[in-house]
Design a protein around this motif. Structure first.
Motif, short mmCIF file in Angstrom:
data_model
loop_
_atom_site.label_atom_id
_atom_site.label_comp_id
_atom_site.label_asym_id
_atom_site.label_seq_id
_atom_site.Cartn_x
_atom_site.Cartn_y
_atom_site.Cartn_z
N THR A 366 -33.50 -37.16 118.17
CA THR A 366 -34.44 -37.91 119.30
C THR A 366 -34.33 -37.32 120.67
OG1 THR A 366 -32.54 -39.36 119.96
CG2 THR A 366 -34.00 -40.25 118.12
N SER A 367 -34.93 -37.61 121.73
CA SER A 367 -34.96 -36.67 122.94
C SER A 367 -33.54 -37.07 123.43
CB SER A 367 -35.67 -37.46 123.77
OG SER A 367 -35.69 -39.05 123.92
N GLY A 368 -32.59 -37.91 123.16
CA GLY A 368 -31.38 -37.76 123.97
C GLY A 368 -30.34 -37.31 123.17
N GLY A 369 -30.54 -36.58 122.01
CA GLY A 369 -29.62 -35.78 121.12
C GLY A 369 -29.19 -36.45 120.07
N GLN A 370 -29.60 -37.98 119.96
CA GLN A 370 -28.94 -38.81 118.76
C GLN A 370 -29.88 -38.60 117.61
OE1 GLN A 370 -28.37 -42.78 120.03
NE2 GLN A 370 -27.95 -42.32 122.27
N VAL A 371 -29.49 -39.08 116.57
CA VAL A 371 -30.05 -38.99 115.12
C VAL A 371 -30.59 -40.07 114.64
CG1 VAL A 371 -29.86 -38.22 112.89
CG2 VAL A 371 -28.83 -36.96 114.78
N GLU A 372 -31.92 -40.45 114.20
CA GLU A 372 -32.16 -41.46 113.51
C GLU A 372 -32.80 -41.01 112.13
OE1 GLU A 372 -35.73 -43.03 115.72
OE2 GLU A 372 -34.29 -43.87 117.34
N TYR A 373 -32.84 -42.06 111.31
CA TYR A 373 -33.26 -41.88 109.99
C TYR A 373 -34.48 -42.39 109.58
CZ TYR A 373 -28.46 -40.07 108.96
OH TYR A 373 -27.12 -39.20 109.09
N ARG A 374 -35.44 -41.73 109.27
CA ARG A 374 -36.86 -42.19 109.13
C ARG A 374 -37.15 -42.77 107.53
NH1 ARG A 374 -39.80 -41.06 113.83
NH2 ARG A 374 -38.23 -41.33 115.60
N ALA A 375 -37.48 -43.59 107.42
CA ALA A 375 -37.80 -44.05 105.77
C ALA A 375 -38.81 -43.17 105.29
CB ALA A 375 -38.23 -45.53 105.70
N LEU A 376 -38.67 -42.81 104.02
CA LEU A 376 -39.68 -42.11 103.21
C LEU A 376 -40.84 -42.86 102.84
CD1 LEU A 376 -37.16 -40.29 101.06
CD2 LEU A 376 -38.13 -39.33 103.03
N SER A 377 -41.70 -42.15 102.74
CA SER A 377 -43.06 -42.84 102.61
C SER A 377 -43.06 -43.46 100.99
CB SER A 377 -44.12 -41.83 102.36
OG SER A 377 -44.18 -40.71 101.65
N GLY A 378 -43.38 -44.81 100.91
CA GLY A 378 -43.49 -45.38 99.66
C GLY A 378 -42.24 -46.17 99.19
N ILE A 379 -41.18 -46.05 100.30
CA ILE A 379 -40.09 -46.94 99.82
C ILE A 379 -40.30 -48.48 99.89
CG2 ILE A 379 -37.93 -47.67 101.12
CD1 ILE A 379 -37.83 -44.84 99.70
N CYS A 380 -41.24 -48.89 100.89
CA CYS A 380 -41.50 -50.26 100.99
C CYS A 380 -42.23 -50.66 99.64
CB CYS A 380 -42.73 -50.30 102.19
SG CYS A 380 -43.07 -52.16 102.29
N TYR A 381 -43.26 -50.04 98.80
CA TYR A 381 -43.76 -50.47 97.64
C TYR A 381 -42.48 -50.49 96.67
CZ TYR A 381 -47.98 -49.38 100.21
OH TYR A 381 -49.04 -49.36 101.30
N MET A 382 -41.84 -49.50 96.71
CA MET A 382 -40.69 -49.44 95.78
C MET A 382 -39.87 -50.67 95.77
SD MET A 382 -39.49 -45.35 95.48
CE MET A 382 -40.46 -44.17 94.78
N ALA A 383 -39.46 -50.95 97.02
CA ALA A 383 -38.88 -52.04 97.31
C ALA A 383 -39.25 -53.50 96.91
CB ALA A 383 -38.42 -52.24 98.86
N TRP A 384 -40.51 -53.61 96.79
CA TRP A 384 -41.45 -54.91 96.45
C TRP A 384 -41.40 -54.74 94.93
CZ3 TRP A 384 -42.53 -59.18 98.29
CH2 TRP A 384 -42.87 -59.45 99.72
#
Length: 574
Positions: A366-384
């Motif tokens: 991110t802009s502040g030098g921290q790290v975020e984890y973005r979910a991969l595409s299709g994870i929501c459908y796999m969860a359902w």
């Protein structure tokens, strides 16, 4: 034994078919296409599980990670754009939040910075000097990695780069390596925020905490409930007539006694001249309502007992047959335990895969030098898809249990040679299920799943619209409409499984035959079911009330709280 699919009997020009229900000797596989569909569905679940293991980072959830993408207790690889990532955290195994007393969730990460530290502060730290002394004595740095320990007291930005003062004492959580504050207020806030990151786990945490706090009482009451249940089984086994008549007599006298006491209390309070306060008048109204309600219940139940009194011998005969079958197949009593253990294993597997799916993402700076984890595409459908697998597989396991019990009971009930009972009816029923009728269990469980999914969707929408006043009432109304057909289908499924265990037919044919025989004997079946379910309800009430009386006696013999010296506050005894 030989199964006859039907016997034709000529009567003039009419031809009628009289089916004879006997266990089939020569069976064939039923509902094979549904079994293949279930196998294909589970192939998808296996793919999702493998993908979750490969793409997920379960150790990030278990071991914990800081705000800069470093997994605690591991040597990390750097993330592009994050200067403080890629550090060696082998000796820093604990996650420490800089503001542990005021944690908040902000879509969907925690607002406070988190660091990997080598040890948690065991005592309260009130100043930057205390932070500096703790770092030098213990080698655990509680400020951001870029701030040198010698600069804790002189750097003007130390207030932003170090934890909020005072730092409460904390201990490491035994499983997930988090520094948990010991201050009660901070702990409640900390626990509610962290555990709410997992779906509805705050409820699970409270339940688990209550169970662990009273584990001795829970174990004791469970053993006592098992003992009372075995006593009821033995009573139904050997003294059916006496026991059933005794239960009915106790119910009649109990209902009359409760109604009489409520009316007497209402009459006594109403004629009491000291009843002047509004709360006392409200109590009189409540007593009147309880008395009327109890009287209505008493009249209804007594009328039901009087109308169905001639059907009582059928219920006694039913319990006598059940007692004989349990005497021949005592392992049927342990069948729910095996099913429960299988369900527990599956649920643990399901939760592990779900957690791995939740951690499947790419690290982005991110802009502040921290790290975020973005979910991969299709994870929501796999969860359902994974969630549907939870419902369908759980219902399939329960359907298999019902078919095993039905097959074992059918084998003993239709055995005409009393001197030569079947040697292993439960194992024989399991082998028949796995060889011929898994497809039938799959189809029945799929129908239940289809009716359960709308309720899950409604619950999901209700959680989204929880700020609306009428959302909960609308959800309750829709849930009633959804639950009623599900309950009816579950009832007919049980009879369809029993028909399959007898005739060896597929699900639809078995359901049709079961509905026909239920319709032809509806009056007798209704009376026997009402009396049987009523007697079982009384037995369950006896077990639960016995446990409640025992638990109440234990609470009276113990004092879970003690007064402070000034007598103003109660605190738990340790």
């Amino acid at each position: 034994m030989e199964r006859r699919g039907g016997r034709r009997q000529d009567s003039g020009d009419s031809v009628s078919e009289l089916p004879e229900w006997r266990p089939a000797v020569y069976r064939k596989c039923t509902d094979i296409l549904w079994l293949l569909l279930f196998c294909l569905f589970w192939a998808g679940l296996v793919f999702i599980s493998g993908y979750a293991v490969v793409a997920g980072a379960a150790e990030r959830l278990v071991l914990g990670y800081d705000s800069f993408g470093n997994i605690c207790g591991r040597k990390n690889t750097p993330v592009e754009g994050a200067n403080l990532s890629g550090l060696d955290m082998t000796n820093k195994k604990y996650v420490f939040f800089l503001n542990s007393c005021s944690l908040e969730i902000q879509s969907p990460k925690i607002s406070s910075l988190s660091l990997c530290v080598s040890s948690c502060p065991q005592q309260q730290l009130n100043s930057l000097e205390d932070l500096q002394s703790f770092a030098r004595n213990n080698g655990s740095f509680l400020c951001v990695y870029s701030l040198n320990v010698s600069s804790y007291t002189v750097n003007p930005k130390a207030a932003q780069l170090c934890p909020t003062l005072p730092v409460p004492p904390s201990k490491s959580f035994p499983l997930f390596n988090r520094c948990v504050p010991q201050n009660p207020e901070c702990y409640s806030k900390y626990a509610s925020v962290l555990i709410s990151m997992v779906n509805e786990m705050d409820v699970f945490h409270r339940i688990l905490s209550g169970i662990l706090a009273g584990r001795d009482t829970v174990v004791g009451l469970s053993v006592l409930a098992l003992a009372f249940s075995l006593m009821l089984v033995l009573a139904f086994r050997f003294i059916q007539t006496l026991f059933i008549h005794t239960l009915i007599a106790l119910v009649v006298f109990g209902l009359l006694f409760v109604s009489g006491v409520l009316w007497w209390l209402h009459y006594d309070y109403r004629n009491d001249p000291s009843t002047e306060l509004e709360t006392e008048k409200e109590n009189v109204k409540f007593l009147l309502g309880y008395a009327i309600f109890s009287t209505i219940i008493t009249v209804v139940l007594l009328s039901l007992i009087y109308v169905l009194r001639k059907r009582l011998p059928f219920s006694v005969q039913l319990f006598r047959i059940v007692g004989k079958i349990i005497g021949r197949i005592p392992f049927l009593l342990f069948q729910p335990l095996w099913t429960f253990l299988i369900l527990i294993v599956f649920w643990v597997f399901w939760v592990a895969v779900l957690l791995s799916l939740g951690t499947a993402g790419t690290a982005q700076a991110t802009s502040g030098g921290q790290v975020e984890y973005r979910a991969l595409s299709g994870i929501c459908y796999m969860a359902w898809y994974h969630f549907v697998g939870l419902i369908w597989t759980s219902e399939f396991i329960l359907a298999c249990q019902q078919m095993v019990i039905a097959g074992a009971v059918v084998t003993c009930y239709f055995n005409r040679n009393k001197n030569n009972p079947p040697p292993h009816p439960v194992l024989s029923s399991i082998s028949v299920l796995f060889c011929y009728h898994l497809g039938t269990a799959v189809k029945g469980s799929f129908l239940i799943t289809v009716l359960r999914i709308p309720r899950i969707v409604l619950l999901y929408l209700c959680n989204i619209l929880n700020q609306k006043k009428n959302a909960k009432h609308l959800f309750d109304c829709c849930s009633c409409w959804v639950c009623f057909p599900k309950s009816c289908l579950r009832y007919f499924n049980q009879h369809a499984y029993t028909t399959t265990a007898i005739n060896g037919t597929n699900f639809c044919t078995s359901a049709k035959d079961a509905v026909c025989i239920l319709a032809r004997n509806s009056a007798k079946l209704a009376s026997i079911s009402c009396f049987g379910d009523f007697l079982l309800f009384l037995g369950k009430t006896f077990v639960s009330q016995s446990n409640k009386l025992t638990e109440g006696r234990n609470h009276r013999n113990t004092r879970p709280f003690q007064d402070n010296e000034d007598g103003t506050e109660l605190q738990p005894m340790t």
